[in-house]
Design a protein around this motif. Structure first.
Motif, mmCIF file in Angstrom:
data_model
loop_
_atom_site.group_PDB
_atom_site.id
_atom_site.type_symbol
_atom_site.label_atom_id
_atom_site.label_comp_id
_atom_site.label_asym_id
_atom_site.label_seq_id
_atom_site.Cartn_x
_atom_site.Cartn_y
_atom_site.Cartn_z
ATOM 1 N N ALA A 37 -12.045 40.984 28.196
ATOM 2 C CA ALA A 37 -13.353 40.290 27.965
ATOM 3 C C ALA A 37 -13.108 38.886 27.979
ATOM 4 O O ALA A 37 -13.908 38.455 28.741
ATOM 5 C CB ALA A 37 -13.797 40.821 26.538
ATOM 6 N N LEU A 38 -11.941 38.264 27.570
ATOM 7 C CA LEU A 38 -11.645 36.944 27.715
ATOM 8 C C LEU A 38 -11.664 36.390 29.107
ATOM 9 O O LEU A 38 -12.261 35.597 29.550
ATOM 10 C CB LEU A 38 -10.577 36.702 26.943
ATOM 11 N N LEU A 39 -10.807 37.273 29.737
ATOM 12 C CA LEU A 39 -10.353 36.993 31.318
ATOM 13 C C LEU A 39 -11.508 37.359 32.173
ATOM 14 O O LEU A 39 -11.505 36.620 33.317
ATOM 15 C CB LEU A 39 -8.997 37.499 31.542
ATOM 16 N N THR A 40 -12.528 38.083 31.917
ATOM 17 C CA THR A 40 -13.624 38.336 32.617
ATOM 18 C C THR A 40 -14.503 37.270 32.660
ATOM 19 O O THR A 40 -15.078 36.586 33.537
ATOM 20 C CB THR A 40 -14.185 39.737 32.205
ATOM 21 N N LYS A 41 -14.690 36.634 31.414
ATOM 22 C CA LYS A 41 -15.537 35.646 31.385
ATOM 23 C C LYS A 41 -14.822 34.262 31.898
ATOM 24 O O LYS A 41 -15.662 33.501 32.333
ATOM 25 C CB LYS A 41 -15.807 34.952 29.757
ATOM 26 N N SER A 42 -13.653 33.994 31.402
ATOM 27 C CA SER A 42 -13.091 32.709 32.064
ATOM 28 C C SER A 42 -11.504 33.081 32.285
ATOM 29 O O SER A 42 -10.568 33.114 31.739
ATOM 30 C CB SER A 42 -12.812 31.762 30.698
ATOM 31 N N PRO A 43 -11.406 33.301 33.792
ATOM 32 C CA PRO A 43 -10.135 33.837 34.214
ATOM 33 C C PRO A 43 -8.657 32.888 34.366
ATOM 34 O O PRO A 43 -7.586 33.292 34.504
ATOM 35 C CB PRO A 43 -10.489 34.388 35.489
ATOM 36 N N GLN A 44 -8.933 31.857 33.915
ATOM 37 C CA GLN A 44 -7.881 30.777 34.016
ATOM 38 C C GLN A 44 -7.070 30.909 32.682
ATOM 39 O O GLN A 44 -7.765 30.631 31.496
ATOM 40 C CB GLN A 44 -8.417 29.587 34.466
ATOM 41 N N CYS A 45 -5.831 30.698 32.841
ATOM 42 C CA CYS A 45 -5.014 30.849 31.545
ATOM 43 C C CYS A 45 -3.602 30.644 32.111
ATOM 44 O O CYS A 45 -2.965 30.724 33.158
ATOM 45 C CB CYS A 45 -5.144 32.283 30.925
ATOM 46 N N CYS A 46 -2.800 30.456 30.612
ATOM 47 C CA CYS A 46 -1.458 30.069 30.868
ATOM 48 C C CYS A 46 -0.751 30.994 30.181
ATOM 49 O O CYS A 46 -0.965 31.532 29.182
ATOM 50 C CB CYS A 46 -1.138 28.711 30.095
ATOM 51 N N VAL A 47 0.389 31.763 30.971
ATOM 52 C CA VAL A 47 0.818 32.972 30.503
ATOM 53 C C VAL A 47 2.104 32.512 30.182
ATOM 54 O O VAL A 47 2.865 32.253 31.011
ATOM 55 C CB VAL A 47 1.014 34.176 31.467
ATOM 56 N N ARG A 72 7.633 22.601 26.934
ATOM 57 C CA ARG A 72 6.641 21.865 26.649
ATOM 58 C C ARG A 72 5.597 22.086 27.740
ATOM 59 O O ARG A 72 5.960 21.749 28.689
ATOM 60 C CB ARG A 72 6.901 20.384 26.541
ATOM 61 N N ILE A 73 4.557 22.342 27.215
ATOM 62 C CA ILE A 73 3.502 22.598 28.071
ATOM 63 C C ILE A 73 2.263 21.909 27.669
ATOM 64 O O ILE A 73 1.734 21.024 26.632
ATOM 65 C CB ILE A 73 2.933 24.155 28.194
ATOM 66 N N LYS A 74 1.200 21.466 28.937
ATOM 67 C CA LYS A 74 -0.093 20.785 28.563
ATOM 68 C C LYS A 74 -0.910 21.652 29.099
ATOM 69 O O LYS A 74 -1.430 21.404 30.382
ATOM 70 C CB LYS A 74 0.072 19.563 29.339
ATOM 71 N N PRO A 75 -1.392 22.764 28.436
ATOM 72 C CA PRO A 75 -2.508 23.731 29.336
ATOM 73 C C PRO A 75 -3.861 23.175 29.310
ATOM 74 O O PRO A 75 -4.110 22.335 28.602
ATOM 75 C CB PRO A 75 -2.447 24.852 27.924
ATOM 76 N N THR A 76 -4.413 23.536 30.584
ATOM 77 C CA THR A 76 -5.814 23.147 30.834
ATOM 78 C C THR A 76 -6.766 24.384 30.649
ATOM 79 O O THR A 76 -7.822 24.258 30.766
ATOM 80 C CB THR A 76 -5.910 22.693 32.261
ATOM 81 N N SER A 77 -6.163 25.590 29.930
ATOM 82 C CA SER A 77 -7.074 26.579 29.543
ATOM 83 C C SER A 77 -6.393 27.259 28.582
ATOM 84 O O SER A 77 -5.242 26.833 28.015
ATOM 85 C CB SER A 77 -7.265 27.369 30.662
ATOM 86 N N VAL A 78 -6.976 28.704 28.016
ATOM 87 C CA VAL A 78 -6.132 29.307 27.015
ATOM 88 C C VAL A 78 -4.873 29.617 27.485
ATOM 89 O O VAL A 78 -4.448 29.853 28.640
ATOM 90 C CB VAL A 78 -7.026 30.514 26.823
ATOM 91 N N VAL A 79 -4.161 30.071 26.365
ATOM 92 C CA VAL A 79 -2.385 30.291 26.588
ATOM 93 C C VAL A 79 -2.438 31.587 26.102
ATOM 94 O O VAL A 79 -2.974 32.157 24.994
ATOM 95 C CB VAL A 79 -1.936 29.492 25.806
ATOM 96 N N ILE A 80 -1.752 32.525 26.729
ATOM 97 C CA ILE A 80 -1.479 33.889 26.298
ATOM 98 C C ILE A 80 0.153 33.937 26.392
ATOM 99 O O ILE A 80 0.595 33.704 27.130
ATOM 100 C CB ILE A 80 -1.864 34.814 27.296
ATOM 101 N N VAL A 81 0.307 34.575 25.016
ATOM 102 C CA VAL A 81 1.985 34.818 24.747
ATOM 103 C C VAL A 81 2.353 36.307 24.683
ATOM 104 O O VAL A 81 1.497 36.793 24.048
ATOM 105 C CB VAL A 81 2.157 34.041 23.357
ATOM 106 N N LEU A 82 3.212 36.650 25.463
ATOM 107 C CA LEU A 82 3.470 38.046 25.403
ATOM 108 C C LEU A 82 5.183 38.163 24.961
ATOM 109 O O LEU A 82 5.673 37.161 25.460
ATOM 110 C CB LEU A 82 3.402 39.042 26.512
ATOM 111 N N ALA A 83 5.472 39.013 23.985
ATOM 112 C CA ALA A 83 6.821 39.051 23.606
ATOM 113 C C ALA A 83 7.217 40.710 23.298
ATOM 114 O O ALA A 83 6.328 41.468 23.570
ATOM 115 C CB ALA A 83 6.858 38.189 22.263
ATOM 116 N N ASP A 84 8.593 40.724 22.872
ATOM 117 C CA ASP A 84 8.956 42.034 22.581
ATOM 118 C C ASP A 84 8.288 42.675 21.472
ATOM 119 O O ASP A 84 8.216 44.042 21.488
ATOM 120 C CB ASP A 84 10.514 41.994 22.392
ATOM 121 N N THR A 85 7.931 41.760 20.432
ATOM 122 C CA THR A 85 7.293 42.282 19.319
ATOM 123 C C THR A 85 6.047 41.438 18.956
ATOM 124 O O THR A 85 5.740 40.448 19.458
ATOM 125 C CB THR A 85 8.089 42.215 17.994
#
Length: 163
Positions: A37-47, A72-85
């Motif tokens: 839902a988030l990416l449908t509305k605003s597809p730009q993101c930092c993964v 060190r990041i300077k995101p211009t849109s939402v940030v999405i984080v995925l990990a092992d847990t």
């Protein structure tokens, strides 16, 4: 006199709290349905890929930045984080949210959930008359080479001749 001074101090403190809260990003754990839902509305993101080096090697995530303590990041849109847990995703998301002007979303379910997001976005694009482009644009996370572009296009039916 004391009441006015005290009132002025409280008002000043309240305005500082409001100013700080408008600049602080929020870290939250989100499932694949919310991310779609988030990416449908605003597809730009930092993964950000915070999985172990072994897992990143086994299942590459094109366009994602590998997380390290030095990142060190300077995101211009939402940030999405995925990990092992989920716990690791949230820990990294909280760390990144401290310096991000944009909300940070930890992927509940990690890599498999992120694959589900991509599959669902592809399915949405397969609906008649739709086209959806999910983009991780240049400079969303850091300076350098353009990042991943996932373009979902409607699939051809088996009866359709190839172009």
């Amino acid at each position: 006199m004391r009441i006015r001074l005290f009132g002025s101090l409280l008002l000043g403190l309240a305005s500082q709290v409001v100013a700080l809260s408008t600049h602080a990003a929020i870290a939250s754990l989100q499932d694949d349905a919310h991310l779609v839902a988030l990416l449908t509305k605003s597809p730009q993101c930092c993964v950000i890929d915070a999985r172990s080096a072994q897992r990143r090697k086994e299942a590459e995530l094109p366009g994602a930045l590998a997380y390290s303590e030095e990142l060190r990041i300077k995101p211009t849109s939402v940030v999405i984080v995925l990990a092992d847990t989920d716990a690791r995703s949230m820990a990294v998301a909280r760390t990144l949210a401290k310096t991000s002007p944009h909300n940070v979303y930890a992927v509940k379910g990690g890599y498999l959930a992120w694959q589900s997001v991509e599959v669902r976005l592809q399915a949405q694009a397969s609906e008649p008359g739709s086209k959806f482009t999910f983009v991780i644009p240049l400079d969303t996370c850091q300076q350098g080479t353009p990042l991943h572009v996932f373009e979902a296009k409607p699939t051809r039916s088996a009866a359709s001749p190839p172009n």
